[in-house]
Design an enzyme around this catalytic site. Structure first.
Site: not given
Ligand code: ZN
Length: 195
Positions: A6, A57, A61, A152
């Site tokens: 991610d 995603h 964010h 990540h």
């Molecule tokens: Zn994230």
């Protein structure tokens, strides 16, 4: 096991993951942020060129502070188009930031043709105290066929340089999967239940 990353793309760290995955002969799914895709299109193109799958995603964010169905659709559509423009491929999956799948975001994903996917195990690799051993142990403890690992490939939303810990943990995690008789690949290659 599906292997997913991610928060990228990151021009510094993502290429290191692409090299490591090549060395391990593993393909993965990268859940990218649209605002990163438009800043670093070469990184996402290279990710696809190396055989990996791109997924969405979100645009940025952000946390879903209040219901905003029209904004949810607009920002997801923007992210889908960013991936499509950079790579020529339409993404299939959506994982909301922080794993917070509100009703609005679920509906927005479906409206733009994305399937929401969360994860079954994570490495807690974003935390300041994480070590390669702690990340590997966290993932390995939760391994099961059909599962989805969350890691990540950037420290954009994490402790500075945390991606180095994840990178160091990667060979051990892949080895543990293979020792357990599990193959490792992108989401496209295994059955995924809707979130
Ligand atoms: Zn994230």
């Amino acid at each position: 096991m599906a292997l997913t990353f991610d928060d990228g793309p990151d021009p510094e760290s993502t290429p290191r993951f692409l090299d490591a995955l090549d060395a391990l002969d593993v393909r993965a799914t990268f859940f990218v942020l649209g605002d990163g895709v438009v800043r670093h299109p070469a990184v996402v193109r290279e990710t696809v060129r190396r055989g990996h799958e791109l997924a969405v995603h979100g645009w940025s964010h952000d946390r879903p502070w209040r219901p905003a169905p029209a904004d949810d659709v607009r920002s997801l559509l923007r992210a889908v188009h960013a991936v499509l423009e950079a790579t020529g491929r339409r993404p299939r999956w959506y994982r909301p930031p922080y794993g917070i799948l509100t009703g609005g975001r679920w509906a927005a994903a479906r409206a733009v043709g994305l399937r929401p996917v969360l994860w079954s195990v994570w490495g807690r690799d974003w935390t300041a105290g994480a070590t390669p051993a702690s990340v590997r142990t966290a993932v390995t403890a939760g391994l099961r066929g059909g599962g989805t690992v969350l890691l990540h490939d950037t420290d954009r939303m994490a402790a500075p340089d945390s991606w180095r810990v994840t990178l160091d943990a990667l060979p051990g995690i892949v080895n543990d999967c293979r020792t357990a008789g599990l193959s490792v690949g992108p989401l496209a290659e295994h059955g995924v239940r809707d979130a």
